[in-house]
Every structure is written in structure tokens, then in C-alpha cells.
Design an enzyme around this catalytic site. Structure first.
Site, mmCIF file in Angstrom:
data_model
loop_
_atom_site.group_PDB
_atom_site.id
_atom_site.type_symbol
_atom_site.label_atom_id
_atom_site.label_comp_id
_atom_site.label_asym_id
_atom_site.label_seq_id
_atom_site.Cartn_x
_atom_site.Cartn_y
_atom_site.Cartn_z
ATOM 1 N N GLU A 1 72.637 72.891 141.510
ATOM 2 C CA GLU A 1 74.098 72.875 141.331
ATOM 3 C C GLU A 1 74.491 71.692 140.454
ATOM 4 O O GLU A 1 74.009 70.573 140.649
ATOM 5 C CB GLU A 1 74.764 72.749 142.705
ATOM 6 C CG GLU A 1 76.068 73.466 142.805
ATOM 7 C CD GLU A 1 75.960 74.972 142.566
ATOM 8 O OE1 GLU A 1 76.270 75.402 141.436
ATOM 9 O OE2 GLU A 1 75.568 75.702 143.485
ATOM 10 N N ASP B 1 76.051 82.002 134.540
ATOM 11 C CA ASP B 1 76.556 83.229 135.167
ATOM 12 C C ASP B 1 76.264 84.456 134.309
ATOM 13 O O ASP B 1 75.872 85.503 134.818
ATOM 14 C CB ASP B 1 78.067 83.117 135.393
ATOM 15 C CG ASP B 1 78.413 81.947 136.283
ATOM 16 O OD1 ASP B 1 77.502 81.410 136.926
ATOM 17 O OD2 ASP B 1 79.603 81.582 136.327
HETATM 18 MG MG MG Z 1 83.428 82.378 136.819
#
Ligand code: MG
Ligand code: ADP
Length: 388
Positions: free
Chosen positions: A49, A177
């Protein structure tokens, strides 16, 4: 109180034949049939992260929950898009894509980045919780990209969906992502190295299933939008720490380097990045060995580092993690940028019901909004396109 039965388990949503409903509502709304349906999954990052913007490692896998975009080409250069989630329809000329704002900018921006000459009617529907740190935005842009440009190479789709978020929406995302949404493999997490160029980022697949255990996500419903400034500040602090150490990025630093930083805040931020990269490697080994305790220990250590060194957790996420650990979770941690969003946990199968019920009970006693549990599956496949 919701029963476990009411919570979506792997594949239940997919089995309901979402394309049929999507096709029907496209015809109702636009008066003609869609030509194709693009689909892309949300994702959960097992570990790693705040490493993406520091040239480091992360380990996401795709969720069974997907976003779907049904499309049909138009004769003009207008995008007309309806979202079942917002309930809104937006029509926008592609030549003015730069000024499109709000949720439609993800769709208009993706199409403008791929081919600004051809308009589309687009109908969007999604199972991915929005704004929960599960990447509904990349699921949306990747579903749209596949639907409107199914034959383009993945590298072009990646570049277009990143441009949609960075330029058209104005969200400074690093590509994690979109990469997992486009490249995910069933049963696998992807080890990604953000120290490499986008084309070489994908290091390898790692088994994401842990025998006898289930991955669960709990959406805290605490909004990270309120703290957008916090995310930018952390990025700036990381850049300042790397500059002070004269390294390209913090993933090139060692713990000895970190000890040389005199500013305690910059030292703490840098320590998180260096130790988090080490934890990603630990989890890769632990998953390959099917060592649930080692996976869980690294997850929990990540949470403590995000809480204490990176300072991006919040009371609700700390409480979620604490209750899950008390209830037999192998490990748990906040996921996403921080200041809210979701937590990820690895639960022995036999403890799932009790642990999730304890979370709800604990939050109810405090008068907090109840988190929503979501079965994260064991790594779904990536984006694709279906004829209709
Ligand atoms: Mg997003
Ligand atoms: P996350 O990607 O973690 O869910 P983001 O803030 O990056 O959070 O993206 C959420 C935004 O993406 C929403 O506020 C909305 O603008 C857009 N979005 C995502 N999914 C949809 C959808 N199905 N319909 C309309 N907009 C969506």
C-alpha cells in the site's frame, strides 16, 4: 441484521445472467440493441500500500464483482451514457471531452483517449462498491475501453484508461487499478513492480487462494473523498524523503538510509515504504507455501505500519482490524489510499460467520454505521468483451 446468506458469495451475482438485464435496459433506454458488452473487475490489493507511487511492489487480485458497459456506435461524435448506479444520463460531445466533469468524465475521457471521432451510446451497470477502495473507477474505464475498442492491444487500453483518470477526471492514480483490471488471471494475484516501465510492470502470477481460508473485504463506508488532500500530502512527503536521500524513489532506499533522515515525519513515511516492499515479498513466499499464518502476520504488520508510520488509518478501520484479529482472523489491514475505505482480512473458513457478526455487533454498540462485508473470492479473471 443481514444474515450471511444475504451477503454476496463468489459468483452468485454473475450466475444471475447480468447481460440479459443489461441488454433489455439498453433497448428500453436507447431504442436499439447494444453491439457489445465490455466488463472489468474491481480489485483488492493483498499487500503493497502506497508503494505504487514510490516505485515499489504490490500484489492485487481481481474481485468477482464487475462493472459492465453495453455500447452501440453512434453516427455522430457524441457520447450518451447512462449509469444504473447514479441513475443519470449524460450526453457530451467528444470534441469538448476536456470539460466533462463528474462520473461521466471517466466514460467520456476513456472514449476520447481511444478514438475521439466516434460517439457511442453506453449503458453502465456495476456490482463493484463505488468509492470503497475497490477500484470501481478502473472497472468502469476498463469495461468501457474493452467495449468501444475490443481489438486494441492491452498497452493502448492501459494508457487510455490511465489518461481518462489522470487527465480527464484529474485523479492522480498510478496505474495499479487499470493493470489488474485488464490483466487479472483467475486464481492468481499479480506481483506488480512500479519501479519498471508500464510494459514491464507485471512480474508474475502468485496463487491467491489459501486452502481452508476465505478472503473478505469490509467496506467501512467512511469516505476517503473528504481527505483527498491527505493523499496528495503523503505523496509529497514521500517525494521529499526520496530527495533528502538522493534516490529516485523510496523503494531504492534501505532501512539504514531511512535511519539517516533527520525529519521524524519523513523518516516514518520512508520506513513504511521500505518495510512494505519487504512485506510484499514475504506474502508472495507465504502464498506460494500456502502458509496462512505468515500471510496474515504480514497483513497485520502492514496495517500497523499504515497506522503508525504512514498515518493514513482512522478509528473505524483500526476497530475493524482489532475485532477481526480478536475473532481469529489470520491477519487484517486497511486497504487503499487511507482515511476510510475498506479493510481486507484472511479468515479461517470456520470463523467467517462469527467474525463478521462480531464486527457488526461491535460497530452497532458504538453507534457507528455498519460495515458491509463482501466475499472477495480467490482471484477472478480480468476484463473482457462479450458479443450480445
Ligand atoms: Mg479508483
Ligand atoms: P474507487 O475506484 O476506489 O471506487 P474512486 O474515487 O477512484 O474510488 O472512483 C469512484 C468514482 O468513479 C465515483 O465517484 C464515480 O464518479 C465513478 N464511478 C465508478 N463506478 C461507477 C458507476 N458504476 N457509475 C457511475 N460512476 C461510477
Amino acid at each position: 441484521m443481514p444474515t450471511l446468506r444475504a451477503w454476496p458469495r463468489v459468483g452468485t451475482v454473475l450466475r444471475q445472467g447480468p447481460h440479459v438485464a443489461l441488454h433489455r435496459s439498453f433497448v428500453e433506454r436507447f431504442g436499439r440493441a447494444p453491439e457489445r458488452v465490455g466488463h472489468a473487475p474491481g480489485r483488492v490489493n493483498v499487500i503493497g500500500e502506497h508503494t505504487d507511487h514510490n516505485g515499489g511492489l504490490c500484489l492485487p487480485f481481481a474481485l468477482p464483482q464487475r462493472t459492465r458497459a453495453a455500447v452501440a456506435r453512434r453516427d455522430d461524435a457524441t457520447v450518451r451514457v447512462h449509469s444504473a448506479q447514479t441513475g443519470e444520463t449524460v450526453a457530451w460531445p467528444l470534441r469538448d471531452a476536456a470539460h466533462c466533469a463528474g462520473w461521466a468524465a471517466y466514460v467520456v475521457g476513456t472514449i476520447a483517449a481511444l478514438d475521439p471521432r466516434h460517439g457511442f451510446d453506453v449503458l453502465v451497470d456495476s456490482e463493484v462498491p463505488v468509492g470503497a477502495g475497490l477500484s470501481s473507477s478502473a472497472a468502469l474505464t476498463c469495461a468501457v475501453a474493452l467495449a468501444v475498442a475490443p481489438t486494441r492491444p492491452p498497452g493502448e487500453l492501459l494508457a487510455a484508461t490511465m489518461r481518462a483518470e489522470n487527465e480527464f477526471v484529474g485523479a492522480p492514480t498510478g496505474g495499479l487499478d487499470q493493470t489488474i483490471a485488464l490483466h487479472a488471471r483467475a486464481g492468481a494475484a499479480l506481483l506488480l513492480d512500479f519501479g519498471a516501465s508500464p510494459a514491464d510492470r507485471l512480474v508474475r502470477q502468485v496463487p491467491s487462494a489459501v486452502p481452508g481460508h476465505e478472503w473478505w473485504v469490509l467496506d467501512s463506508h467512511v469516505s476517503h473523498e473528504l481527505a483527498d488532500g491527505g493523499y496528495a500530502r503523503r505523496r509529497a512527503e514521500c517525494a521529499a524523503a526520496a530527495a533528502a536521500l538522493a534516490v529516485d524513489n523510496l523503494s531504492r532506499a534501505t532501512l539504514d538510509d531511512v535511519a539517516r533522515l533527520t525529519d521524524p515525519v519523513l523518516a516514518a513515511r520512508a520506513r513504511h515504504v521500505v518495510t512494505e516492499n519487504a512485506r510484499v515479498r514475504q506474502v508472495v513466499t507465504a502464498l506460494e507455501d500456502a502458509d496462512a499464518s505468515a500471510v496474515g502476520a504480514a497483513l497485520t504488520a502492514s496495517h500497523l505500519s499504515l497506522r503508525d508510520d504512514f498515518e493514513v488509518s482512522c478509528g473505524e478501520l483500526d476497530e475493524l482490524v482489532a475485532i477481526l484479529l480478536e475473532q481469529g482472523a489470520r491477519g487484517a489491514r486497511m486497504i487503499g489510499g487511507g482515511f476510510g475505505g475498506s479493510a481486507l482480512t484472511l479468515l479461517p473458513e470456520a470463523t467467517v460467520e462469527v467474525a463478521l457478526s462480531a464486527v457488526l455487533g461491535g460497530f452497532r454498540r458504538r453507534g457507528w454505521r455498519l460495515p458491509t462485508p463482501l466475499a472477495a473470492g480467490i482471484g477472478a479473471g480480468g476484463a473482457g468483451v462479450d458479443p450480445v
